[in-house]
Design a protein around this motif. Structure first.
Motif, short mmCIF file in Angstrom:
data_model
loop_
_atom_site.label_atom_id
_atom_site.label_comp_id
_atom_site.label_asym_id
_atom_site.label_seq_id
_atom_site.Cartn_x
_atom_site.Cartn_y
_atom_site.Cartn_z
N PHE A 71 0.86 -1.19 0.00
CA PHE A 71 0.00 0.00 0.00
C PHE A 71 0.89 1.23 0.00
O PHE A 71 1.74 1.40 0.88
CB PHE A 71 -0.92 0.02 1.22
N SER A 72 0.69 2.10 -0.97
CA SER A 72 1.57 3.27 -1.11
C SER A 72 0.75 4.52 -1.40
O SER A 72 -0.20 4.48 -2.18
CB SER A 72 2.58 3.04 -2.24
N VAL A 73 1.16 5.62 -0.76
CA VAL A 73 0.56 6.93 -1.01
C VAL A 73 1.64 7.83 -1.57
O VAL A 73 2.73 7.93 -1.02
CB VAL A 73 -0.02 7.54 0.29
N GLN A 74 1.34 8.49 -2.69
CA GLN A 74 2.26 9.46 -3.28
C GLN A 74 1.63 10.84 -3.14
O GLN A 74 0.44 11.02 -3.44
CB GLN A 74 2.52 9.15 -4.75
N TYR A 75 2.41 11.81 -2.68
CA TYR A 75 1.81 13.12 -2.39
C TYR A 75 2.76 14.27 -2.72
O TYR A 75 3.98 14.12 -2.76
CB TYR A 75 1.40 13.20 -0.92
N ILE A 76 2.15 15.42 -2.96
CA ILE A 76 2.86 16.69 -3.11
C ILE A 76 2.23 17.65 -2.09
O ILE A 76 1.01 17.84 -2.09
CB ILE A 76 2.69 17.29 -4.52
N LYS A 77 3.04 18.21 -1.24
CA LYS A 77 2.52 19.20 -0.30
C LYS A 77 2.53 20.56 -0.98
O LYS A 77 3.59 21.06 -1.37
CB LYS A 77 3.35 19.24 0.98
N LEU A 78 1.36 21.17 -1.11
CA LEU A 78 1.23 22.42 -1.85
C LEU A 78 1.50 23.64 -0.98
O LEU A 78 2.17 24.58 -1.40
CB LEU A 78 -0.17 22.53 -2.45
N PHE A 79 0.96 23.63 0.24
CA PHE A 79 1.11 24.80 1.10
C PHE A 79 0.75 24.43 2.52
O PHE A 79 0.13 23.40 2.78
CB PHE A 79 0.21 25.95 0.63
N GLU A 80 1.13 25.29 3.46
CA GLU A 80 0.69 25.20 4.85
C GLU A 80 0.82 26.57 5.48
O GLU A 80 1.87 27.21 5.38
CB GLU A 80 1.51 24.18 5.64
N ASP A 81 -0.27 27.04 6.09
CA ASP A 81 -0.23 28.29 6.83
C ASP A 81 -0.84 28.05 8.21
O ASP A 81 -1.00 26.90 8.62
CB ASP A 81 -0.96 29.41 6.07
N GLU A 82 -1.17 29.10 8.92
CA GLU A 82 -1.69 28.94 10.28
C GLU A 82 -3.06 28.29 10.31
O GLU A 82 -3.44 27.67 11.31
CB GLU A 82 -1.75 30.30 10.98
#
Length: 276
Positions: A55-66
């Motif tokens: 089982f595999s998840v591939q991801y791109i983190k786009l942004f994170e703010d408060e």
């Protein structure tokens, strides 16, 4: 000069950026978990991957703010046609830091020979929540540890043991097993090897592995390391010494935590603490 491939990626990212902007606006209107299917494709090298051999998840983190954070992700589950399993959906889960709130969206997977695939999706959730696909954490935040610190010895000097400490206005104090501490307390781990007739003994610790509590499941903090003894012929201090190592673990969200410290050549030690 930009190649056609580069231009295509820029166009795709521009479209995604516009999609994200509108999605964030929708999310800000009160939705705790926003999930949207995407029809585009992105190069594999842009993705990070977590999971297992099946089982595999591939991801791109786009942004994170408060307030929020966003990901593009996809996944696959190895499920041969000969198996009895019939579930072909994926659960996108956002779980609060204390594990008491969970928001879920279910997305149908598609069969691709021996795999069930989750199509590319955009996910936006509160910044402090943890994102899961089924039971797989997509990106587990870890507290920033302050590394080794120099503090007095709080445990038994005569034998090998561990102590958990919290910082106070005047220094540090030891906390008892099972004691409750605040989410604002900074937790430290002290490892004491005992007292030896000479110098040359030392403790080396690896980076802590931290799993946070989810629902009724407690959190777990695992620290490994090695205890080194002086070798034959080593020049050492001819005096009693008590080798110790104290590291900062950081602040923790509410829940119960089990601490497991496994030091090669010294032993395994366990304790628990609660964060309210």
């Amino acid at each position: 000069m930009r190649t056609k491939s580069t231009q295509r990626i820029i166009c795709l990212l521009t479209v995604l950026a516009i999609t994200v902007v509108f999605s964030v606006l929708s999310f800000s209107q009160g939705t705790e978990l926003f999930v949207k299917k995407l029809t585009t494709t992105l190069p594999e090298y842009l993705f990070k991957s977590v999971g297992t051999r099946t089982f595999s998840v591939q991801y791109i983190k786009l942004f994170e703010d408060e307030e929020s954070k966003g990901y593009i992700l996809k996944a696959w589950l190895f499920q041969p046609l000969t198996t009895q399993q019939t579930n072909t959906s994926f659960k996108i889960r956002a779980i609060s830091p204390d594990g008491k709130k969970e928001y879920t969206e279910e997305i149908a997977g598609t069969r691709d020979k021996s795999y069930i695939r989750l199509p590319l999706i955009l996910v936006i959730l509160p910044a402090k929540y943890t994102l899961y696909v089924n039971s797989q954490v997509v990106e587990q935040p870890k507290p920033t540890t302050g590394g080794e610190v120099s503090v007095p010895i709080y445990g038994d000097k005569e034998s090998a043991n561990i102590k958990l400490l919290v910082r106070t206005q005047t220094g540090y104090r030891a906390i008892d097993e099972g004691e409750e501490v605040s989410k604002d307390d900074v937790i430290f781990l002290q490892v004491i090897a005992g007292t030896f007739p000479t110098g040359g003994y030392r403790i080396e610790l690896n980076e802590p592995d931290i799993i946070y509590p989810v629902g009724k499941n407690p959190g777990k903090i695992t620290v490994t390391g090695t205890f080194y003894k002086p070798g034959p012929g080593d020049m050492v201090t001819q005096a009693f010494t008590t080798p110790t190592k104290t590291i900062e673990l950081g602040k923790f969200p509410a829940g119960m935590y089990e601490v497991i410290v496994d030091i090669k050549n010294l032993g395994e030690f366990r304790t628990i603490f609660n964060v309210k």
